[in-house]
Design an enzyme around this catalytic site. Structure first.
Site, PDB file in Angstrom:
ATOM      1  N   ASP B  11     107.212  70.580  -0.819  1.00 33.53           N
ATOM      2  CA  ASP B  11     107.975  70.818  -2.045  1.00 33.53           C
ATOM      3  C   ASP B  11     108.006  69.504  -2.797  1.00 33.53           C
ATOM      4  OD1 ASP B  11     108.564  73.455  -1.432  1.00 33.53           O
ATOM      5  OD2 ASP B  11     110.446  72.973  -0.436  1.00 33.53           O
ATOM      6  N   ASP B 130     110.458  85.134  -3.987  1.00 35.15           N
ATOM      7  CA  ASP B 130     111.696  84.637  -3.379  1.00 35.15           C
ATOM      8  C   ASP B 130     112.651  85.813  -3.293  1.00 35.15           C
ATOM      9  OD1 ASP B 130     110.673  82.065  -3.317  1.00 35.15           O
ATOM     10  OD2 ASP B 130     111.563  81.487  -5.242  1.00 35.15           O
TER      11      ASP B 130
END
Lengths: 196, 253
Positions: B11, B130
């Site tokens: 990330d 998500d």
């Protein structure tokens, strides 16, 4: 000089990057005359078999076929290997190079498609391209259609059925997997091609 | 035999690798190129780089990071974050990515999946979803988990596959960064609903969690970030444990 043939299908960066890493002199080109002048040819490709149509419309098909029959080392990767066969059920109106017999077919419905990931490669002895590669080494695949098992097969993998992962006949080499994405194993295969 | 993939996720925020818990509280975890190479050397089957705070302002940072990460990486490399149109995807491929992951933009415009797949092939398009548990089902969130959409994750996975996505990257927001195990129920529901590979994400804490998500969750691949960055779980050791548990993995590699 190795020519990596650019016919507008997808992304050739990773193939070029791998040859750069190995210190080979490569050119990415879509020009028929540069392809004809190269010492070795790499025909990459991802995606749909119909993208090979461009080989005909851009005048690349003839120099590719001539180079192959003139004994120039020729490596087809993924779709580029499928092109070496008669054709593919994915797009029946596009003819392959017909260097190897048979057509590429879809995987059986018993397995997920596309076949994505690292699969083991069962290697036949005597392959120049796979020289020094350990039996059952893992290579990275991503494809929905597969080439048939032919007498020129030098590597096989299994996914719902057994299929040709690598083929080789004199100066013509084909790999269904992506050597440029298969770590050290893949780099050693590309190095073998550079040294053919 | 086709193996189950272990994917290391980086990330990225402002050009640095970071890791948070439940999408918050970011900590620095290093340089993306160095992290990627180290993970690949350690046995990661793929690398995913997600620009989690992508805005048009830091696109240059992202492309620079993609280029430097791709430079000496010879395993599949996926990049996501801030890809809103075909041109964004083209720039990321040009910088060296093999696949792009799209999330919010695809939810707003599913045709974006078809457009990118049409030009670069389905194998190059990962639909990232998500999902969060809500009233007995799984709801899709966008904008880095900040905005609920009211859409059902399983339905959306089906639609994304039909549009031409080559893989689904499925993150459980409830489990993200918690290290308390993947949401096997969510993963299995999606894996059984579609015929393209599913990458499970969110919750990896131990080798046991990976075994569970491959067996019970029917995942084709599993992704983790924090446990790899902070050395809680070593990828090589994880693969040995999976191999011993008869999960097919690329080992030794």
């Amino acid at each position: 000089m190795i020519a990596i043939v650019d016919y507008g299908a997808g992304n050739l960066n990773s193939v070029k990057k791998a040859f750069d890493y190995l210190g080979s002199e490569v050119v990415v080109t879509g020009q028929p005359e540069l392809v004809a002048a190269a010492d070795k040819i790499v025909l990459p490709g991802v995606g749909h078999f119909s993208s090979l149509r461009t080989l005909n419309s851009t005048g690349l098909r003839q120099p590719l076929l001539q180079s192959a029959s003139a004994g120039k080392p020729f490596l087809g990767i993924c779709l580029g290997m499928q092109w070496l066969f008669e054709g593919s059920e994915e797009c029946t109106e596009i003819a392959g190079a017909e260097i190897f017999p048979g057509k590429c077919r879809q995987f059986p419905s018993s397995v997920k498609s596309p076949h994505v990931g690292w699969n083991s490669l069962e290697i036949q002895e005597g392959s120049l391209l796979l020289r020094g590669v350990a039996q059952d080494s893992f290579v990275y695949y991503t494809h929905s259609f597969h080439a048939p098992m032919v007498s020129a097969m030098t590597g096989a993998s299994e996914y719902g059925l057994r299929f040709a992962g690598a083929v080789e006949q004199d100066n013509i080499f084909g790999v269904q997997f992506h050597p440029e994405k298969s770590g050290d194993v893949g780099l050693s295969i590309l190095k073998n091609f550079c040294e053919v | 035999m086709l193996t189950k993939r272990i994917i290391a996720c980086l990330d990225m925020d402002g050009g640095r690798v970071v890791k948070g818990v439940r999408f918050k509280n970011l900590r620095d975890a290093g340089d993306p190129a160095e992290c990627a190479t180290a993970h690949a050397r350690n046995g990661a089957d793929e690398i995913v780089l997600l620009d989690i705070t992508a805005t048009s302002g830091n696109r240059r940072t992202m492309l620079h990071a993609v280029r430097s990460t791709a430079h000496s990486l010879f395993v599949p490399f996926t990049v996501g974050g801030g890809i809103r149109q075909l041109d964004d995807a083209a720039a990321v491929f040009d910088a060296g990515a093999d696949k792009i992951a799209i999330n919010s933009a695809a939810v707003h415009d599913p045709k974006l999946i078809s457009k990118i797949a049409g030009r670069f092939g389905s194998q190059a398009v990962v639909a990232a979803i998500d999902a969060k548990r809500a009233n007995g089902s799984f709801e899709v969130f966008v904008a880095g988990g900040r905005v609920p959409t009211g859409r059902d994750a399983i339905q959306w996975a089906r639609e994304a596959a039909a549009c031409g996505a080559g893989e689904i990257l499925l993150t459980s927001m409830d489990r993200d960064g918690t290290q308390c195990g993947f949401d096997c129920e969510l993963v299995r529901a999606v894996a059984e609903a579609i015929s393209i590979p599913v990458i499970a994400s969110g919750g990896a804490g131990s080798a046991r969690d990976f075994i569970d998500v491959f067996r019970d969750g029917r995942a084709d691949a599993a992704l983790a970030a924090s446990i790899f960055h902070f050395g809680i779980e070593n990828i090589a050791q994880l693969k040995r444990e999976l191999h011993d548990a008869s999960i097919p993995v690329r080992w030794p590699c």
